[in-house]
Design a protein around this motif. Structure first.
Motif, PDB file in Angstrom:
ATOM      1  N   UNK A   1      65.379  41.615  -6.781  1.00 13.71           N
ATOM      2  CA  UNK A   1      64.766  40.298  -6.955  1.00 13.71           C
ATOM      3  C   UNK A   1      65.797  39.279  -7.448  1.00 13.71           C
ATOM      4  N   UNK A   2      66.678  39.704  -8.310  1.00 12.83           N
ATOM      5  CA  UNK A   2      67.728  38.794  -8.781  1.00 12.83           C
ATOM      6  C   UNK A   2      68.673  38.412  -7.640  1.00 12.83           C
ATOM      7  N   UNK A   3      69.043  39.393  -6.820  1.00 13.87           N
ATOM      8  CA  UNK A   3      69.912  39.108  -5.670  1.00 13.87           C
ATOM      9  C   UNK A   3      69.202  38.221  -4.654  1.00 13.87           C
ATOM     10  N   UNK A   4      67.921  38.481  -4.438  1.00 13.04           N
ATOM     11  CA  UNK A   4      67.149  37.678  -3.489  1.00 13.04           C
ATOM     12  C   UNK A   4      67.086  36.232  -3.959  1.00 13.04           C
ATOM     13  N   UNK A   5      66.832  36.042  -5.241  1.00  9.81           N
ATOM     14  CA  UNK A   5      66.762  34.681  -5.787  1.00  9.81           C
ATOM     15  C   UNK A   5      68.123  33.998  -5.703  1.00  9.81           C
ATOM     16  N   UNK A   6      69.171  34.734  -5.970  1.00  9.46           N
ATOM     17  CA  UNK A   6      70.517  34.175  -5.925  1.00  9.46           C
ATOM     18  C   UNK A   6      70.896  33.735  -4.509  1.00  9.46           C
ATOM     19  N   UNK A   7      70.436  34.466  -3.500  1.00 10.94           N
ATOM     20  CA  UNK A   7      70.807  34.199  -2.106  1.00 10.94           C
ATOM     21  C   UNK A   7      69.636  33.660  -1.284  1.00 10.94           C
TER      22      UNK A   7
ATOM     23  N   UNK B   1      68.940  30.919   0.103  1.00 10.76           N
ATOM     24  CA  UNK B   1      69.176  30.024   1.241  1.00 10.76           C
ATOM     25  C   UNK B   1      70.066  30.650   2.308  1.00 10.76           C
ATOM     26  N   UNK B   2      70.430  31.895   2.156  1.00 12.52           N
ATOM     27  CA  UNK B   2      71.285  32.573   3.129  1.00 12.52           C
ATOM     28  C   UNK B   2      70.469  33.604   3.901  1.00 12.52           C
ATOM     29  N   UNK B   3      70.103  33.252   5.126  1.00 12.52           N
ATOM     30  CA  UNK B   3      69.272  34.142   5.935  1.00 12.52           C
ATOM     31  C   UNK B   3      69.996  35.453   6.224  1.00 12.52           C
ATOM     32  N   UNK B   4      71.300  35.405   6.422  1.00 16.32           N
ATOM     33  CA  UNK B   4      72.070  36.616   6.714  1.00 16.32           C
ATOM     34  C   UNK B   4      72.012  37.588   5.531  1.00 16.32           C
ATOM     35  N   UNK B   5      72.242  37.082   4.344  1.00 14.23           N
ATOM     36  CA  UNK B   5      72.224  37.947   3.145  1.00 14.23           C
ATOM     37  C   UNK B   5      70.813  38.455   2.863  1.00 14.23           C
ATOM     38  N   UNK B   6      69.801  37.615   3.092  1.00 20.48           N
ATOM     39  CA  UNK B   6      68.418  38.056   2.870  1.00 20.48           C
ATOM     40  C   UNK B   6      68.038  39.173   3.834  1.00 20.48           C
ATOM     41  N   UNK B   7      68.563  39.119   5.056  1.00 22.83           N
ATOM     42  CA  UNK B   7      68.300  40.194   6.015  1.00 22.83           C
ATOM     43  C   UNK B   7      68.923  41.504   5.525  1.00 22.83           C
TER      44      UNK B   7
END
Length: 136
Positions: free
Chosen positions: A106-112, A114-120
């Motif tokens: 969840x922390x990584x998701x919140x940090x990234x 706006x980055x669709x690539x990283x969220x994938x």
């Protein structure tokens, strides 16, 4: 002969220095400039300035234009919402190991967000580690 000597004397204008003066002046200016650049202090960059430079360099390497950046931001919003719903640590109250993993995710998701690539990438990681299926 006397006429030639008087002509030479008349062509020399009193009050204007000869050419050697100008060459000496140019030399002093050049030496001054070199000394200035050798003695000036280098600017020490803060961590924030270094981070900004690194980010600018990354964007130059990727060569993203404004349309791609905006598409990435707008396309990442639904994926971010789906990931936060499924990977929220409160969804795993009994399993402490999964709760810790979910907290980190969840922390990584919140940090990234706006980055669709990283969220994938984080979606694949969450499906693998937490054993959940995420549909966006």
């Amino acid at each position: 002969m006397e006429q030639v000597d008087t002509l030479v004397q008349k062509t020399t204008i009193v009050g204007i220095p000869d050419m050697w003066f100008y060459w000496g002046l140019i030399g002093l200016v050049i030496v001054g400039i070199v000394v200035y650049f050798l003695l000036r202090k280098k600017k020490v960059l803060t961590e924030e300035e270094l981070a900004k430079r690194k980010l600018k360099e990354q964007y130059r390497k990727v060569k993203m234009d404004g349309k791609n950046v905006m598409d990435d931001i707008f396309n990442s919003k639904p994926l971010y919402d789906a990931l936060m719903r499924k990977c929220h640590p409160d969804r795993f109250p009994k399993d402490t190991q999964k709760q810790e993993l979910a907290t980190k995710l969840a922390q990584e998701i919140t940090k990234n967000r706006t980055s669709a690539k990283r969220l994938t990438e984080l979606k694949e990681q969450a499906e693998k580690e937490l054993g959940i299926t995420i549909e966006n």
